[in-house]
Design a protein around this motif. Structure first.
Motif, PDB file in Angstrom:
ATOM      1  N   PRO A  44       0.046 -10.228  -0.974  1.00 42.65           N
ATOM      2  CA  PRO A  44       0.478  -8.823  -0.921  1.00 42.65           C
ATOM      3  C   PRO A  44       0.905  -8.349   0.461  1.00 42.65           C
ATOM      4  O   PRO A  44       1.620  -7.361   0.584  1.00 42.65           O
ATOM      5  N   GLY A  45       0.497  -9.080   1.484  1.00 45.39           N
ATOM      6  CA  GLY A  45       0.870  -8.682   2.840  1.00 45.39           C
ATOM      7  C   GLY A  45       2.227  -9.202   3.268  1.00 45.39           C
ATOM      8  O   GLY A  45       2.678  -8.897   4.373  1.00 45.39           O
ATOM      9  N   GLN A  46       2.876  -9.983   2.421  1.00 48.15           N
ATOM     10  CA  GLN A  46       4.171 -10.558   2.783  1.00 48.15           C
ATOM     11  C   GLN A  46       5.181 -10.274   1.673  1.00 48.15           C
ATOM     12  O   GLN A  46       5.479 -11.130   0.836  1.00 48.15           O
ATOM     13  N   LEU A  47       5.730  -9.076   1.676  1.00 51.64           N
ATOM     14  CA  LEU A  47       6.779  -8.733   0.728  1.00 51.64           C
ATOM     15  C   LEU A  47       8.127  -9.175   1.281  1.00 51.64           C
ATOM     16  O   LEU A  47       8.304  -9.306   2.495  1.00 51.64           O
ATOM     17  N   VAL A  48       9.075  -9.396   0.380  1.00 51.36           N
ATOM     18  CA  VAL A  48      10.415  -9.823   0.768  1.00 51.36           C
ATOM     19  C   VAL A  48      11.373  -8.654   0.599  1.00 51.36           C
ATOM     20  O   VAL A  48      11.380  -7.990  -0.441  1.00 51.36           O
ATOM     21  N   ILE A  49      12.160  -8.378   1.620  1.00 49.11           N
ATOM     22  CA  ILE A  49      13.189  -7.337   1.499  1.00 49.11           C
ATOM     23  C   ILE A  49      14.128  -7.711   0.344  1.00 49.11           C
ATOM     24  O   ILE A  49      14.605  -8.835   0.259  1.00 49.11           O
ATOM     25  N   GLY A  50      14.352  -6.763  -0.562  1.00 48.04           N
ATOM     26  CA  GLY A  50      15.187  -7.027  -1.730  1.00 48.04           C
ATOM     27  C   GLY A  50      14.427  -7.534  -2.934  1.00 48.04           C
ATOM     28  O   GLY A  50      14.998  -7.681  -4.017  1.00 48.04           O
ATOM     29  N   GLN A  51      13.131  -7.797  -2.764  1.00 47.87           N
ATOM     30  CA  GLN A  51      12.304  -8.235  -3.891  1.00 47.87           C
ATOM     31  C   GLN A  51      12.097  -7.082  -4.862  1.00 47.87           C
ATOM     32  O   GLN A  51      11.773  -5.968  -4.466  1.00 47.87           O
ATOM     33  N   SER A  52      12.302  -7.328  -6.152  1.00 48.02           N
ATOM     34  CA  SER A  52      12.058  -6.270  -7.130  1.00 48.02           C
ATOM     35  C   SER A  52      10.685  -6.471  -7.753  1.00 48.02           C
ATOM     36  O   SER A  52      10.242  -7.611  -7.958  1.00 48.02           O
ATOM     37  N   TRP A  58       0.845  -1.204   0.000  1.00 48.77           N
ATOM     38  CA  TRP A  58       0.000   0.000   0.000  1.00 48.77           C
ATOM     39  C   TRP A  58       0.878   1.251   0.000  1.00 48.77           C
ATOM     40  O   TRP A  58       0.632   2.202  -0.750  1.00 48.77           O
ATOM     41  N   GLY A  59       1.923   1.266   0.830  1.00 49.87           N
ATOM     42  CA  GLY A  59       2.800   2.430   0.885  1.00 49.87           C
ATOM     43  C   GLY A  59       3.560   2.645  -0.420  1.00 49.87           C
ATOM     44  O   GLY A  59       3.736   3.786  -0.867  1.00 49.87           O
TER      45      GLY A  59
END
Length: 429
Positions: A35-43, A13-14
């Motif tokens: 969508p609620g679980q993004l991975v740091i470094g994911q492009s 959302w941000g």
């Protein structure tokens, strides 16, 4: 189209708010399952026209404009800044969508087990709008000069429905392996070679293929000239019958490169007798080898730079993998093979293991490490939006004909979105 790399604490959302688009559109275009679980470094790709660039240390208006292929004065005007104004680190500049260049795109699809799977049909249907050629792999040469075709199902019809040229891939595969003995047999027996070429033309006409593509690999070094002579004869007959004629080449960096996969492939000669070539610029990292990027851009560039000394860029299709590998460590030669996985599966694995994705700037490739339930360490190298954009930029820089993918069936939605954003894709005749 913007490429965004997820940072700690960010939400979908941000990110959507930052770029002025809906979070649903980002989730849909990137096929984000959770969508609620993004991975740091994911492009991920953000569906906006053009993109934003954030000023880094050492940047200047001139260097940024050169990077994006535009005039620095135009860049200043678009962003309403003075040409002489100093730039601040982190300052956001808008980069308009660059003029598109027309390219050709090929994708192999490899039906195994005697049938075309539903996943392969679906992948082919989804990719076909972005393709110039579709290459079912493969028509295997038999010792009596007949051909064993791959399962085709409705793949040729999908190609026709989408204005895609069907590519007939002819290989010297025997019992699942490239056979130098099978190659020797045909390359040194003119009568057998003539019969094979006649059968290829008859089969291509009957099945509606418009390009004949030879992928003869692992040939004996001493058969280099015999292969050239065979291709000269095949080119005359096949092009004379109204078909396109192309070949696949191993990734060489010099004419003198040694090795069973390289010596019989004469780049200059292939450039002369074909309409185009596919150079297999991938598999530096492979299932039976040590962990490393599958197609590190530094190595890809070396191969293409050499190829350009032997033939024009208008004849070169750069090979590109649509997959990555998961290696169990420590690597032991001859031991456990790495597991192939799609870019989407790699991201899901990083999410499940709660590890950040890192990016190797030199190789232009993402990777991450994790430990499995048995406590064994793993490293995963794969492809993402950043690595693909680097390859697209290389195609533009070197003036290549286009790109050839190995192989359909492993989901990578960002690739197709970026491909369409970067290029006008030439469709079949």
């Amino acid at each position: 189209m913007q490429i965004h790399v997820v940072k700690s604490g960010e939400s979908l959302w941000g990110i959507a708010q930052r770029y002025g688009v809906s979070y649903q559109s980002i989730a849909e275009i990137n096929q984000i399952p959770n969508p609620g679980q993004l991975v740091i470094g994911q492009s991920m790709v953000i569906p906006i026209v053009g993109q934003y660039y954030y000023v880094q240390s050492g940047d200047s208006l001139w260097s940024i404009s050169r990077r994006f292929g535009m005039n620095y004065q135009e860049l200043a005007r678009i962003n309403a800044i003075s040409v002489g104004s100093p730039l601040s680190i982190g300052q956001r500049l808008y980069i308009p969508r660059r003029p598109e260049r027309t390219v050709e795109v090929n994708a192999y699809v490899e039906p195994l087990g005697g049938t075309v799977t539903e996943a392969q049909r679906r992948a082919t249907r989804e990719a076909s709008p972005f393709l110039t050629y579709l290459a079912p792999f493969s028509f295997r040469v038999n010792r009596d000069a007949t051909l064993t075709p791959p399962p085709l199902g409705d793949l040729p019809q999908i190609a026709r429905d989408n204005g895609v040229i069907a590519m007939m891939v002819v290989t010297n595969l025997e019992q699942g392996q490239f056979s130098n003995e099978l190659g020797r047999l045909f390359l040194n027996n003119p009568a057998l070679a003539d019969r094979l070429i006649d059968n290829i033309i008859t089969t291509a006409r009957r099945l509606g293929f418009n390009d004949v593509h030879f992928d003869f690999e692992y040939l004996r070094p001493e058969d280099r000239e015999a292969y050239n002579n065979f291709l000269r004869k095949a080119s005359t007959a096949i092009r004379g019958a109204g078909f396109l004629f192309s070949t696949a080449l191993a990734p060489k960096t010099s004419a003198e490169q040694k090795g069973a996969w390289y010596e019989a492939h004469d780049y200059r000669f292939h450039g002369e007798v074909t309409d185009f070539v596919v150079i297999m610029t991938y598999e530096w990292g492979y299932s039976g080898g040590p962990p490393m990027p599958v197609s590190p851009i530094s190595e890809v560039r070396k191969v293409l730079n050499y190829a350009l000394t032997e033939m024009p860029g208008s004849k070169i299709m750069m090979g590109q993998n649509l997959y990555g590998y998961d290696w169990t460590l420590p690597f032991v030669a001859g031991g456990q093979y790495a597991k192939a996985l799609s870019p989407q599966a790699a991201i899901a694995l990083a999410a499940r293991e709660n590890v950040a994705i890192q990016y190797d700037e030199k190789a232009q490739a993402p990777f991450f490490r994790y430990r499995d339930d048995a406590g064994k360490e793993h490293v995963v190298w794969f492809e993402d939006a950043r690595s693909m954009q680097a390859k697209f930029d290389l195609i533009k820089e070197l003036g290549l004909r286009g790109i050839s993918y190995w192989k359909l069936g492993l989901p990578f939605p960002q690739n197709w979105v970026l491909l369409e954003d970067n290029f006008v894709i030439k469709k079949g005749r």
